[in-house]
Design a protein around this motif. Structure first.
Motif, PDB file in Angstrom:
ATOM      1  N   LEU A 134      -0.504  14.121 -22.538  1.00 12.33           N
ATOM      2  CA  LEU A 134       0.424  14.895 -21.708  1.00 12.33           C
ATOM      3  C   LEU A 134      -0.320  15.839 -20.770  1.00 12.33           C
ATOM      4  N   LYS A 135      -1.443  16.360 -21.226  1.00  8.79           N
ATOM      5  CA  LYS A 135      -2.249  17.235 -20.368  1.00  8.79           C
ATOM      6  C   LYS A 135      -2.837  16.457 -19.198  1.00  8.79           C
ATOM      7  N   LYS A 136      -3.433  15.296 -19.492  1.00  7.32           N
ATOM      8  CA  LYS A 136      -4.033  14.494 -18.428  1.00  7.32           C
ATOM      9  C   LYS A 136      -2.983  13.909 -17.483  1.00  7.32           C
ATOM     10  N   SER A 137      -1.757  13.795 -17.965  1.00  4.34           N
ATOM     11  CA  SER A 137      -0.663  13.316 -17.127  1.00  4.34           C
ATOM     12  C   SER A 137      -0.067  14.429 -16.276  1.00  4.34           C
ATOM     13  N   GLY A 138      -0.571  15.649 -16.443  1.00  7.39           N
ATOM     14  CA  GLY A 138      -0.095  16.769 -15.647  1.00  7.39           C
ATOM     15  C   GLY A 138       1.217  17.349 -16.125  1.00  7.39           C
ATOM     16  N   VAL A 139       1.603  17.043 -17.367  1.00  7.10           N
ATOM     17  CA  VAL A 139       2.898  17.506 -17.871  1.00  7.10           C
ATOM     18  C   VAL A 139       2.776  18.870 -18.535  1.00  7.10           C
ATOM     19  N   ILE A 140       1.788  19.042 -19.398  1.00  2.83           N
ATOM     20  CA  ILE A 140       1.647  20.289 -20.160  1.00  2.83           C
ATOM     21  C   ILE A 140       0.213  20.801 -20.071  1.00  2.83           C
ATOM     22  N   THR A 141       0.024  21.995 -20.623  1.00  4.39           N
ATOM     23  CA  THR A 141      -1.308  22.522 -20.910  1.00  4.39           C
ATOM     24  C   THR A 141      -1.318  22.917 -22.383  1.00  4.39           C
ATOM     25  N   TYR A 142      -2.510  23.006 -22.961  1.00  3.07           N
ATOM     26  CA  TYR A 142      -2.563  23.452 -24.360  1.00  3.07           C
ATOM     27  C   TYR A 142      -3.881  24.159 -24.632  1.00  3.07           C
ATOM     28  N   ASP A 143      -3.859  25.016 -25.659  1.00  2.43           N
ATOM     29  CA  ASP A 143      -5.044  25.719 -26.114  1.00  2.43           C
ATOM     30  C   ASP A 143      -5.243  25.455 -27.602  1.00  2.43           C
ATOM     31  N   VAL A 144      -6.507  25.526 -28.025  1.00  3.56           N
ATOM     32  CA  VAL A 144      -6.866  25.204 -29.403  1.00  3.56           C
ATOM     33  C   VAL A 144      -7.454  26.435 -30.086  1.00  3.56           C
ATOM     34  N   CYS A 145      -6.885  26.792 -31.209  1.00  2.00           N
ATOM     35  CA  CYS A 145      -7.393  27.926 -31.981  1.00  2.00           C
ATOM     36  C   CYS A 145      -8.630  27.502 -32.773  1.00  2.00           C
ATOM     37  N   PRO A 146      -9.733  28.243 -32.686  1.00  3.70           N
ATOM     38  CA  PRO A 146     -10.960  27.882 -33.404  1.00  3.70           C
ATOM     39  C   PRO A 146     -10.884  28.288 -34.870  1.00  3.70           C
ATOM     40  N   LEU A 147     -11.899  27.889 -35.629  1.00  3.49           N
ATOM     41  CA  LEU A 147     -12.020  28.299 -37.017  1.00  3.49           C
ATOM     42  C   LEU A 147     -12.547  29.726 -37.128  1.00  3.49           C
ATOM     43  N   THR A 148     -12.078  30.432 -38.128  1.00  9.11           N
ATOM     44  CA  THR A 148     -12.622  31.726 -38.511  1.00  9.11           C
ATOM     45  C   THR A 148     -12.880  31.666 -40.008  1.00  9.11           C
ATOM     46  N   ALA A 197      -2.240  33.681 -32.493  1.00  8.48           N
ATOM     47  CA  ALA A 197      -1.200  34.349 -31.706  1.00  8.48           C
ATOM     48  C   ALA A 197      -1.723  34.827 -30.356  1.00  8.48           C
ATOM     49  N   SER A 198      -3.024  35.119 -30.282  1.00  7.86           N
ATOM     50  CA  SER A 198      -3.599  35.611 -29.025  1.00  7.86           C
ATOM     51  C   SER A 198      -3.593  34.545 -27.934  1.00  7.86           C
ATOM     52  N   LEU A 199      -3.412  33.271 -28.306  1.00  8.49           N
ATOM     53  CA  LEU A 199      -3.412  32.180 -27.340  1.00  8.49           C
ATOM     54  C   LEU A 199      -2.027  31.905 -26.750  1.00  8.49           C
ATOM     55  N   ILE A 200      -1.020  32.579 -27.277  1.00  9.96           N
ATOM     56  CA  ILE A 200       0.342  32.383 -26.772  1.00  9.96           C
ATOM     57  C   ILE A 200       0.462  32.916 -25.348  1.00  9.96           C
ATOM     58  N   LYS A 201       1.164  32.149 -24.511  1.00 10.38           N
ATOM     59  CA  LYS A 201       1.406  32.525 -23.120  1.00 10.38           C
ATOM     60  C   LYS A 201       2.905  32.611 -22.872  1.00 10.38           C
ATOM     61  N   PRO A 202       3.305  33.188 -21.731  1.00  8.03           N
ATOM     62  CA  PRO A 202       4.744  33.235 -21.429  1.00  8.03           C
ATOM     63  C   PRO A 202       5.391  31.853 -21.421  1.00  8.03           C
ATOM     64  N   GLU A 203       4.640  30.822 -21.023  1.00 14.02           N
ATOM     65  CA  GLU A 203       5.204  29.466 -20.930  1.00 14.02           C
ATOM     66  C   GLU A 203       5.013  28.642 -22.209  1.00 14.02           C
ATOM     67  N   THR A 204       4.502  29.264 -23.278  1.00 11.78           N
ATOM     68  CA  THR A 204       4.296  28.522 -24.524  1.00 11.78           C
ATOM     69  C   THR A 204       5.637  28.118 -25.123  1.00 11.78           C
ATOM     70  N   LYS A 205       5.799  26.836 -25.362  1.00  8.66           N
ATOM     71  CA  LYS A 205       7.038  26.322 -25.950  1.00  8.66           C
ATOM     72  C   LYS A 205       6.860  25.928 -27.408  1.00  8.66           C
ATOM     73  N   MET A 206       5.640  25.529 -27.780  1.00  9.20           N
ATOM     74  CA  MET A 206       5.451  24.955 -29.118  1.00  9.20           C
ATOM     75  C   MET A 206       4.115  25.376 -29.708  1.00  9.20           C
ATOM     76  N   ALA A 207       4.117  25.626 -31.006  1.00  9.62           N
ATOM     77  CA  ALA A 207       2.892  25.847 -31.776  1.00  9.62           C
ATOM     78  C   ALA A 207       2.839  24.753 -32.841  1.00  9.62           C
ATOM     79  N   ILE A 208       1.692  24.101 -32.968  1.00  8.70           N
ATOM     80  CA  ILE A 208       1.542  23.002 -33.922  1.00  8.70           C
ATOM     81  C   ILE A 208       0.385  23.309 -34.858  1.00  8.70           C
TER      82      ILE A 208
END
Length: 371
Positions: A106-120, A130-141
């Motif tokens: 979906l990202k490469k198709s230009g539909v969405i963007t996403y961020d990945v939370c690293p390990l701690t 939670a720090s990766l949430i944006k105003p346009e965030t619709k889903m957390a997986i």
């Protein structure tokens, strides 16, 4: 052969599961497609399984329990059926490719963007997520448990830090049947499960359970046995998301699997915790090996050898010692990058409720010879 690859698929099934599948194969009809007694009897089994899953995971009603052929299909329905142009998603480096590949497509198709939370420290930090949430965030997986190490992310704590509007999706492939997953208490909007792993069912069984906050669009179209005069898919669940004939033998197995787990889940988790602890304690005595897991109720223990690639170790265990484990990258590339094991992979041992510690002793003896 000693089977320690239960995270891929459960090797042994309860007798009730085997009996249910045998009966279904001997004589079954198409549930929901005919009005004769046999079809209605099969439809009743399907309905009973919906009810059982809804109760087991404290879901949002049987009509929001959709049967799939596996957890991957369930996740694809949740992702492709919900996300739209301009949406943003936050996920974790623990995720399986059944999450990462749809998001990347979906990202490469230009539909969405996403961020990945690293390990701690080997797990997911709620505040970092939670720090990766944006105003346009619709889903957390977030996965219920890493299929590489068995680490269990703090789902409830992550959910508590999410804005109300963000949909919370959980990949339950490794956690379901091993750890308690309460959709309402945890605030899970969509839970994808694999029936053939900890849920004790057979291959071909899976499900998606979802709340009123998420209404996936159909991603597959075809016959449903309802509103057959219309060229459109029905606009009600579960029919809207179940095109084609259901896998009745697999659903029958899943129903019996849920029945087997009910009242046993906590004790099974303790058994697997004890098995992983026993194995990892033994592995500590072998200087050539390094463990990447801690004791966990999912029964997963991952390790590597300082000189030998994981796939060669797995092959040697199979051919010379008749022990089945899995080597490689386990369809979780970002987790291996985080662990710095992307070159050699890891050997994953995954125990079952039906395994015994004497079998673990055989594995440890074999590894001692390979030390």
């Amino acid at each position: 052969m000693i089977y320690f690859d239960n995270a891929a698929t459960g090797g042994r099934k309860p007798d009730a599961v085997i009996s249910a599948v045998t009966s279904a194969v001997k004589l079954c009809a198409n549930p929901g497609r005919s009005g004769h007694k046999l079809s209605l009897a099969c439809a009743a089994v399907v309905q009973n399984c919906r009810n059982a899953l809804d109760e087991y995971f404290n879901g949002r009603g049987f009509e929001r329990v959709i049967f799939t052929k596996n957890c991957t299909e369930a996740l694809n329905i949740a992702i492709f059926g919900t996300l739209s142009a301009g949406d943003h998603v936050v996920t974790t480096c623990m995720e399986h490719n059944s999450v990462l590949r749809p998001l990347e497509y979906l990202k490469k198709s230009g539909v969405i963007t996403y961020d990945v939370c690293p390990l701690t420290d080997g797990n997911i930090c709620p505040e970092t997520f939670a720090s990766l949430i944006k105003p346009e965030t619709k889903m957390a997986i977030v996965t219920s448990a890493s299929n590489v190490t068995g680490a269990i992310p703090p789902l409830k704590e992550i959910k508590e830090l999410l804005p109300e509007k963000v949909l919370f999706v959980c990949d339950g492939a490794q956690g379901a049947g091993h750890i308690p997953i309460d959709m309402k208490r945890t605030g899970i909007d969509a839970l994808a499960i694999a029936g053939h792993k900890g849920m004790m069912g057979i291959q071909g069984s899976g499900a998606l359970l979802f709340s009123e906050r998420i209404n996936p669009r159909p991603v597959m179209f075809g016959g449903t046995g309802s509103e057959s005069i219309s060229l459109d898919m029905p606009d009600f669940y579960p029919d809207a998301l179940e095109a084609g004939t259901l896998a009745f033998p697999a659903i029958s197995s899943l129903l019996e699997g849920v029945g087997y787990l009910s009242g046993r889940g906590e004790s099974i988790g303790k058994e697997l915790l004890s098995m992983t602890e026993y194995f990892l304690d033994g592995l500590k005595k072998l200087s050539s090996f390094r463990a990447y897991s801690v004791p966990n109720p999912c029964g997963i223990a991952a390790f590597g050898h300082r000189d030998v690639q994981s796939e060669f170790l797995a092959q040697e265990l199979s051919e010379s010692y008749s022990v089945a484990v899995r080597g490689g990258l386990h369809c979780a590339p970002l987790m291996h990058r985080a662990l710095k094991t992307e070159e050699d992979g890891l050997v994953r041992v995954s125990f079952s409720h039906f395994n015994r510690k004497r079998e673990i002793d055989v594995l440890l003896s074999a590894l001692k010879k390979m030390n």
